[in-house]
Design a protein around this motif. Sequence first.
Motif, PDB file in Angstrom:
ATOM      1  N   GLU A  43       0.813  -1.211   0.000  1.00 57.17           N
ATOM      2  CA  GLU A  43       0.000   0.000   0.000  1.00 57.17           C
ATOM      3  C   GLU A  43       0.848   1.262   0.000  1.00 57.17           C
ATOM      4  OE1 GLU A  43      -3.390   1.152   0.143  1.00 57.17           O
ATOM      5  OE2 GLU A  43      -3.469  -0.705  -1.001  1.00 57.17           O
ATOM      6  N   ARG A  44       2.079   1.178   0.487  1.00 62.58           N
ATOM      7  CA  ARG A  44       2.954   2.354   0.542  1.00 62.58           C
ATOM      8  C   ARG A  44       3.609   2.658  -0.794  1.00 62.58           C
ATOM      9  NH1 ARG A  44       4.003   0.055   5.857  1.00 62.58           N
ATOM     10  NH2 ARG A  44       5.795  -1.127   5.072  1.00 62.58           N
ATOM     11  N   ARG A  45       3.441   1.769  -1.769  1.00 62.49           N
ATOM     12  CA  ARG A  45       4.001   2.003  -3.101  1.00 62.49           C
ATOM     13  C   ARG A  45       3.124   2.991  -3.875  1.00 62.49           C
ATOM     14  NH1 ARG A  45       5.335  -4.223  -5.104  1.00 62.49           N
ATOM     15  NH2 ARG A  45       6.990  -4.673  -3.560  1.00 62.49           N
TER      16      ARG A  45
END
Length: 706
Positions: A433-435
Amino acid sequence: MSTSHQGHSGRVRNRLATSTSPYLQQHADNPVDWWPWCPEALELARSTDRPIVLSIGYSACHWCHVMAHESFADPSTAELMNAGFVNIKVDREERPDLDKIYQRAHQLLTERSGGWPLTLFLTPSDQTPFFAGTYFPPEPRHGLPAFKQVLQGVERAYRGQQTVIATQNARLTAALRQLEPRPAAELPTPRAIDEAVQRLAASFDTEHGGFGGAPKFPHPTNLELLLRRVARTQDLIRPKSEDHPAAGLDDHNVAPDALGMAEFTLERMCRGGLQDQLGGGFYRYSVDRAWMIPHFEKMLYDNGTLLSLCCDLYALTNAPLFRESATMTADWVMREMQLPAGGYSSSLDADSEGHEGQYYIWTRTQVESLLTPAEYQVFAAVYGLDRPANFESAWHLHGDRLPEAVAAEQRLEHATVEALLRSARATLAVARERRIHPDRDDKVLTSWNALMIKALARAARILERPDYLESAEQALAFIRLTLWREGRLLATCKDGVAHLNAYLDDYAFLLDALLELLQTRWSSADLAFAIDLAEVLLEQFQDPLEGGFWFTARDHEALMHRPKPLSDEATPAGNGVAAVALQRLGHLIGEPRYLTAAAMTLRLAADSIARMPEAHATLLMALEESHSPPEILVIRATDKRLEHWRREAQRGHRPHRIVVAIPADLTETLPGTLGAMQPGERPRLYRCRGTHCEPPIESLDDLRTG
């Protein structure tokens, strides 16, 4: 229509900047003098006698992005396009009418199947294509000319070979007319369904599932036809247990019976690389036979039809895999695709950070750094990280091994392996999700939303998830509020701007979705809406003389061709869905006009079905129900007994049964034959098939034994 707009960066943007299409907006900064398809652009081409460059694509299309970067963003290429042509950019998702016409024209001109980006050159007088292709590179390679060479050659040909082009155009127009179907005197026989199943069996991949070789597409309508065959012939369901799971990734050479083909194929998709193993949802297709590496775009329509299939196979087999895949897909749709206003977005891009699949792939180092040793040991074995990289020196997660087999090899309890896999997937999903996410196409398409509304209504019923029903109802409310105006549908909406006359698929798919919703919970308003849609289908789309439905309405703009699409493509055929839904609604309320329209459609399709029955699965479902109408159960009861009787009537996989549970205290007048199905002092069930209805029953035992 103004020529340009000033962007935030100070750069001049072309006409596409104000479009509702994210795909067109992606080209707003091109130096190409783009037009959308509009009367002004067509008139400019006529008045200046410049041929039209027609470029058709969509926002999640990888090769569309490549050609845009290589050619449309190149000033020297743009100079050639602007000097010699009127350049029109079309989003095939907003204008499927244009895409269907020009894909067929491309096939006739090149004797090859098309695709996207689709590149055509049209005569300015009548928009007939005289040269066609798909992707063209900036320099000659792989047997393809450079796009600049194509532009220069086409302009010379248009100026110097007018007679040749006119002759070719006349032949193309005649060929398009000759391809249109003509009605047969009789309905096709049910033997066409047998022939379709036999042909599917002949092309079935017994090692990996699916049909044919690479690239391999889901073909959900063919799988649905196979499951209906299982239900119709009362095939025995193979037992499932921990010791005898469904045919899995470690097994080979599955026998091509109807259930085996459908179950094995969907299992391979669910366990393999076609499904996002961390976030849920299915990708567009697999580039290889083994369902390992997908084309990474996620389309709403694929996920709608595959969600329905997962629910059906779970209802049929009770296999946990299909419930898990259905839940992952439905949760993904609600989490990532549903907009605050209620509608569903169209797609997620294949690319992120300029590379296809970048968001989804992993290195071993990344995975090892995030998981515990115990998690990594089983995760690597199941998803192939203990094998060579499968995607550009990295790994796309693909279920190489069954968890049961890994548990046995590593001498672990099966439950322990499943728990470690769940925790590992959750950890990796949070990290992912942090990408940088792929872009999302936020336009709401009526037809694709209808496919998802139907799927979520079915998932809500089979999986007993009220939140899925709530999501579907929110999407339907959005359509009613935004895309239904003065008794007609609009095709698309973006950022509150709804426009474009709706197409056959919009009406047919939404009618079908409403019938599915009515089986999940009763709504008199939805039945009234379904009847309204059916009436527009007959008034605006039906050919009353030869049968079938045109893709565009009677009052649609005049185009070079007006097709009646019969075969299934990436989405079910509009004529097939219309025939199924009209038959079902006709039997439900006793309206013979709907049954007649469906029968005329089947007669029109008879020759097409005979030539290639496996390409017409949706029409074959309509054919099956024409020869053997579905069983209709109408339940009238109050309080909790209504819901209990509905669940009992819908238990298992029953595609040939329609169940509606209508409250006994309903105050609205029911239309047609439904009005005669009055409640009693006790719960009451009416059973009908075709034009015959039995006396009502008042005992669930009678239902179970009937």
